[in-house]
Design a protein around this motif. Structure first.
Motif, PDB file in Angstrom:
ATOM      1  N   VAL A   1      33.181  40.151  32.930  1.00  0.00           N
ATOM      2  CA  VAL A   1      32.883  40.959  34.116  1.00  0.00           C
ATOM      3  C   VAL A   1      33.083  42.425  33.755  1.00  0.00           C
ATOM      4  N   PHE A   2      32.068  43.229  34.059  1.00  0.00           N
ATOM      5  CA  PHE A   2      32.121  44.672  33.845  1.00  0.00           C
ATOM      6  C   PHE A   2      32.159  45.364  35.204  1.00  0.00           C
ATOM      7  N   LYS A   3      33.027  46.356  35.332  1.00  0.00           N
ATOM      8  CA  LYS A   3      33.070  47.210  36.526  1.00  0.00           C
ATOM      9  C   LYS A   3      33.159  48.649  36.053  1.00  0.00           C
ATOM     10  N   GLY A   4      32.326  49.501  36.621  1.00  0.00           N
ATOM     11  CA  GLY A   4      32.354  50.911  36.230  1.00  0.00           C
ATOM     12  C   GLY A   4      32.109  51.124  34.755  1.00  0.00           C
ATOM     13  N   GLY A   5      31.316  50.248  34.141  1.00  0.00           N
ATOM     14  CA  GLY A   5      30.983  50.402  32.730  1.00  0.00           C
ATOM     15  C   GLY A   5      32.020  49.878  31.762  1.00  0.00           C
ATOM     16  N   GLU A   6      33.075  49.243  32.279  1.00  0.00           N
ATOM     17  CA  GLU A   6      34.147  48.735  31.415  1.00  0.00           C
ATOM     18  C   GLU A   6      34.346  47.232  31.622  1.00  0.00           C
ATOM     19  N   PRO A   7      34.646  46.492  30.546  1.00  0.00           N
ATOM     20  CA  PRO A   7      34.973  45.078  30.721  1.00  0.00           C
ATOM     21  C   PRO A   7      36.338  44.953  31.401  1.00  0.00           C
ATOM     22  N   VAL A   8      36.408  44.157  32.472  1.00  0.00           N
ATOM     23  CA  VAL A   8      37.665  44.041  33.219  1.00  0.00           C
ATOM     24  C   VAL A   8      38.241  42.631  33.210  1.00  0.00           C
ATOM     25  N   ASP A   9      37.434  41.631  32.875  1.00  0.00           N
ATOM     26  CA  ASP A   9      37.932  40.259  32.844  1.00  0.00           C
ATOM     27  C   ASP A   9      36.984  39.407  32.015  1.00  0.00           C
ATOM     28  N   MET A  10      37.528  38.294  31.471  1.00  0.00           N
ATOM     29  CA  MET A  10      36.741  37.454  30.580  1.00  0.00           C
ATOM     30  C   MET A  10      37.162  35.999  30.724  1.00  0.00           C
ATOM     31  N   LYS A  11      36.183  35.112  30.641  1.00  0.00           N
ATOM     32  CA  LYS A  11      36.448  33.678  30.563  1.00  0.00           C
ATOM     33  C   LYS A  11      35.618  33.138  29.406  1.00  0.00           C
ATOM     34  N   VAL A  12      36.242  32.266  28.604  1.00  0.00           N
ATOM     35  CA  VAL A  12      35.558  31.679  27.459  1.00  0.00           C
ATOM     36  C   VAL A  12      35.450  30.170  27.681  1.00  0.00           C
ATOM     37  N   GLY A  13      34.253  29.649  27.457  1.00  0.00           N
ATOM     38  CA  GLY A  13      34.023  28.219  27.618  1.00  0.00           C
ATOM     39  C   GLY A  13      33.421  27.897  28.972  1.00  0.00           C
ATOM     40  N   ALA A  14      33.005  26.637  29.107  1.00  0.00           N
ATOM     41  CA  ALA A  14      32.309  26.207  30.323  1.00  0.00           C
ATOM     42  C   ALA A  14      33.235  25.384  31.212  1.00  0.00           C
ATOM     43  N   GLY A  15      34.518  25.671  31.201  1.00  0.00           N
ATOM     44  CA  GLY A  15      35.485  24.868  31.931  1.00  0.00           C
ATOM     45  C   GLY A  15      35.644  25.210  33.404  1.00  0.00           C
ATOM     46  N   GLN A  16      34.895  26.179  33.910  1.00  0.00           N
ATOM     47  CA  GLN A  16      35.068  26.588  35.297  1.00  0.00           C
ATOM     48  C   GLN A  16      34.084  25.851  36.203  1.00  0.00           C
ATOM     49  N   SER A  17      34.581  25.412  37.340  1.00  0.00           N
ATOM     50  CA  SER A  17      33.696  24.815  38.337  1.00  0.00           C
ATOM     51  C   SER A  17      32.988  25.937  39.095  1.00  0.00           C
ATOM     52  N   ARG A  18      32.000  25.552  39.878  1.00  0.00           N
ATOM     53  CA  ARG A  18      31.275  26.522  40.705  1.00  0.00           C
ATOM     54  C   ARG A  18      32.240  27.240  41.645  1.00  0.00           C
ATOM     55  N   VAL A  19      33.144  26.477  42.258  1.00  0.00           N
ATOM     56  CA  VAL A  19      34.120  27.041  43.199  1.00  0.00           C
ATOM     57  C   VAL A  19      35.032  28.044  42.487  1.00  0.00           C
ATOM     58  N   GLN A  20      35.484  27.700  41.294  1.00  0.00           N
ATOM     59  CA  GLN A  20      36.343  28.613  40.526  1.00  0.00           C
ATOM     60  C   GLN A  20      35.596  29.899  40.167  1.00  0.00           C
ATOM     61  N   LEU A  21      34.335  29.765  39.786  1.00  0.00           N
ATOM     62  CA  LEU A  21      33.552  30.956  39.441  1.00  0.00           C
ATOM     63  C   LEU A  21      33.341  31.856  40.648  1.00  0.00           C
ATOM     64  N   VAL A  22      33.057  31.264  41.810  1.00  0.00           N
ATOM     65  CA  VAL A  22      32.853  32.065  43.014  1.00  0.00           C
ATOM     66  C   VAL A  22      34.138  32.823  43.355  1.00  0.00           C
ATOM     67  N   LYS A  23      35.261  32.132  43.283  1.00  0.00           N
ATOM     68  CA  LYS A  23      36.551  32.765  43.594  1.00  0.00           C
ATOM     69  C   LYS A  23      36.830  33.911  42.618  1.00  0.00           C
ATOM     70  N   TRP A  24      36.580  33.655  41.330  1.00  0.00           N
ATOM     71  CA  TRP A  24      36.792  34.664  40.280  1.00  0.00           C
ATOM     72  C   TRP A  24      35.907  35.884  40.519  1.00  0.00           C
ATOM     73  N   LEU A  25      34.621  35.646  40.781  1.00  0.00           N
ATOM     74  CA  LEU A  25      33.694  36.756  40.973  1.00  0.00           C
ATOM     75  C   LEU A  25      33.979  37.510  42.267  1.00  0.00           C
ATOM     76  N   ASP A  26      34.337  36.777  43.328  1.00  0.00           N
ATOM     77  CA  ASP A  26      34.705  37.428  44.593  1.00  0.00           C
ATOM     78  C   ASP A  26      35.881  38.376  44.397  1.00  0.00           C
ATOM     79  N   SER A  27      36.822  37.990  43.539  1.00  0.00           N
ATOM     80  CA  SER A  27      38.003  38.846  43.320  1.00  0.00           C
ATOM     81  C   SER A  27      37.602  40.177  42.674  1.00  0.00           C
ATOM     82  N   HIS A  28      36.496  40.194  41.955  1.00  0.00           N
ATOM     83  CA  HIS A  28      36.031  41.434  41.315  1.00  0.00           C
ATOM     84  C   HIS A  28      35.044  42.209  42.184  1.00  0.00           C
ATOM     85  N   ALA A  29      34.502  41.534  43.190  1.00  0.00           N
ATOM     86  CA  ALA A  29      33.516  42.181  44.055  1.00  0.00           C
ATOM     87  C   ALA A  29      34.179  43.017  45.139  1.00  0.00           C
ATOM     88  N   ALA A  30      35.465  42.797  45.366  1.00  0.00           N
ATOM     89  CA  ALA A  30      36.181  43.489  46.457  1.00  0.00           C
ATOM     90  C   ALA A  30      36.330  44.970  46.142  1.00  0.00           C
TER      91      ALA A  30
END
Length: 107
Positions: free
Chosen positions: A78-107
């Protein structure tokens, strides 16, 4: 399939974006990457206007892959303001986990 980015347009599409951007570093030969595709495609529609989701093929864009030290596929950064702010490696996240993760960065 979501918006494709590459070494040439990465700066404009990702670093210059006003909203947070999730970059999916993927490869054609990577089964877990292909498994993530339908989830990320759905989320790119669902989260439109909050989070931009793009894909970067690691085989054809070695400059960006090297710059952000991506070593495993899939890697989600995840990039915000041109900088990487968070990272996940691998396909271990469910759809619900991804939505929660992305929502936390969208705020």
């Amino acid at each position: 399939m979501g918006l494709q980015v590459n070494d040439a347009n990465f700066s404009a599409e990702v670093l210059g974006a006003t909203e947070p951007v999730l970059v999916d570093f993927w490869a054609e030969w990577c089964p877990p990457c292909k498994a993530m595709d339908p989830i990320l495609d759905d989320l790119s529609v669902e989260l439109a206007g909050k989070v931009k989701i793009v894909k970067l093929d690691v085989e054809t864009n070695p400059g960006i892959v090297t710059q952000y030290n991506v070593r495993a596929m899939p890697t989600l950064i995840v990039f915000k303001g041109g900088e990487p702010v968070d990272m996940k490696v691998g396909a271990g996240q469910s759809r619900v986990q991804l939505v929660k993760w992305l929502d936390s960065h969208a705020a």
